[in-house]
Enzyme design. Sequence first.
Site, PDB file in Angstrom:
ATOM      1  N   ASP A  47     107.975 -14.817  23.583  1.00 17.04           N
ATOM      2  CA  ASP A  47     109.397 -14.570  23.364  1.00 17.04           C
ATOM      3  C   ASP A  47     109.762 -13.170  23.840  1.00 17.04           C
ATOM      4  O   ASP A  47     109.256 -12.175  23.312  1.00 17.04           O
ATOM      5  CB  ASP A  47     109.726 -14.704  21.869  1.00 17.04           C
ATOM      6  CG  ASP A  47     111.156 -14.301  21.562  1.00 17.04           C
ATOM      7  OD1 ASP A  47     112.067 -15.062  21.916  1.00 17.04           O
ATOM      8  OD2 ASP A  47     111.371 -13.215  20.976  1.00 17.04           O
ATOM      9  N   TYR A  52     115.045  -6.248  26.276  1.00 15.14           N
ATOM     10  CA  TYR A  52     113.782  -5.574  25.980  1.00 15.14           C
ATOM     11  C   TYR A  52     113.263  -4.790  27.184  1.00 15.14           C
ATOM     12  O   TYR A  52     112.424  -3.897  27.024  1.00 15.14           O
ATOM     13  CB  TYR A  52     112.697  -6.572  25.566  1.00 15.14           C
ATOM     14  CG  TYR A  52     112.966  -7.377  24.323  1.00 15.14           C
ATOM     15  CD1 TYR A  52     114.048  -7.099  23.479  1.00 15.14           C
ATOM     16  CD2 TYR A  52     112.139  -8.441  23.985  1.00 15.14           C
ATOM     17  CE1 TYR A  52     114.292  -7.868  22.351  1.00 15.14           C
ATOM     18  CE2 TYR A  52     112.369  -9.205  22.857  1.00 15.14           C
ATOM     19  CZ  TYR A  52     113.444  -8.926  22.053  1.00 15.14           C
ATOM     20  OH  TYR A  52     113.681  -9.687  20.942  1.00 15.14           O
ATOM     21  N   LYS A  77     116.264 -14.100  26.455  1.00 19.02           N
ATOM     22  CA  LYS A  77     117.616 -14.028  25.897  1.00 19.02           C
ATOM     23  C   LYS A  77     118.562 -13.321  26.852  1.00 19.02           C
ATOM     24  O   LYS A  77     118.181 -12.355  27.510  1.00 19.02           O
ATOM     25  CB  LYS A  77     117.588 -13.263  24.564  1.00 19.02           C
ATOM     26  CG  LYS A  77     116.536 -13.742  23.581  1.00 19.02           C
ATOM     27  CD  LYS A  77     116.469 -12.844  22.358  1.00 19.02           C
ATOM     28  CE  LYS A  77     115.259 -13.172  21.495  1.00 19.02           C
ATOM     29  NZ  LYS A  77     113.977 -12.776  22.124  1.00 19.02           N
ATOM     30  N   HIS A 110     121.559 -13.654  22.955  1.00 15.23           N
ATOM     31  CA  HIS A 110     120.898 -12.675  22.091  1.00 15.23           C
ATOM     32  C   HIS A 110     121.679 -12.385  20.814  1.00 15.23           C
ATOM     33  O   HIS A 110     121.095 -12.090  19.769  1.00 15.23           O
ATOM     34  CB  HIS A 110     120.686 -11.375  22.868  1.00 15.23           C
ATOM     35  CG  HIS A 110     119.563 -10.546  22.354  1.00 15.23           C
ATOM     36  ND1 HIS A 110     118.653  -9.930  23.188  1.00 15.23           N
ATOM     37  CD2 HIS A 110     119.165 -10.225  21.099  1.00 15.23           C
ATOM     38  CE1 HIS A 110     117.773  -9.264  22.460  1.00 15.23           C
ATOM     39  NE2 HIS A 110     118.060  -9.422  21.191  1.00 15.23           N
TER      40      HIS A 110
END
Length: 292
Positions: A47, A52, A77, A110
């Site tokens: 994930d 990120y 996401k 997200h």
Amino acid sequence: MTNTQSTFTLNNGVELPVIGFGVYQTPPDETAEAVLSAFETGYRHIDTAAAYGNEKGVGAALQRSGLDRSDVFLETKVWTVDYGYDETLHAFEKGSAKLGVEQIDLLILHQAYPQNFEKTIASYKALEKLLADGHVRAIGVSNFLSVRLERLLNETDIVPAVNQIEVHPYTQQRELQEFNREHGILTQAWSPIGGLRTYNGGETPLTDSEINAIAQAHGKSPAQVMLRWHIQEGRQVIPKSVNPTRIAENFDVFDFELTAEEISRIDALEQGMTMIPDELDFDAFGIQVPEA
């Protein structure tokens, strides 16, 4: 008998491993090694997220692992700066290129973005298009409260396969979990052992006396007890670590079972309050999503 179930079946029939491996706050230059360690342990669900900044590291690990693409479930996401129909279609292109794949197994939004929910809806409709065209295998959302889910369900065609939310013994969001369940949406638990509280200087369930007592009774760690609690209550879990020992420990939760009384004791630890309020101006975070 101990529950050795290894997958959950999403509402469109796609199977998702019970335990995933998260890379939130994993530095980009450490991501590939952490994911390779997870693969070696046995994880098959990774994930990540555009926000990120480490999708390339996940892709590099997949390429280096030698695993067949079909054996690995990739989830990422779309961040709020890429909300909007065309923007989200392009976000898929950026994400899939960074991951080095043609198809993403699970693509989710997200956050709900209450200040511009029309754009949120448009983004989800783009996910529906990507699903219809076979570019993704399942679609969903993250951090959506029930009021946001209700509007989404009213204005779109496909029920999200997952809602990824903060769940651990101190933050259980039971009403939201029930809403998810009633609509066939799988609850994915991020921060499943309460790690985000540590980052923010708060109390962590890892040191809770009740959880430690249960762990001692089973000869397991507090983290393993919490992950087992999630699985037995029907949630998919996404623990994260860059420590190979912890990575392996978090996966070793299929050889014991909590009793109903132990589960009730953990349920009773609820303190409320999620760490991510719904009304935040997420664009103000200044996160940009570069091209691949």
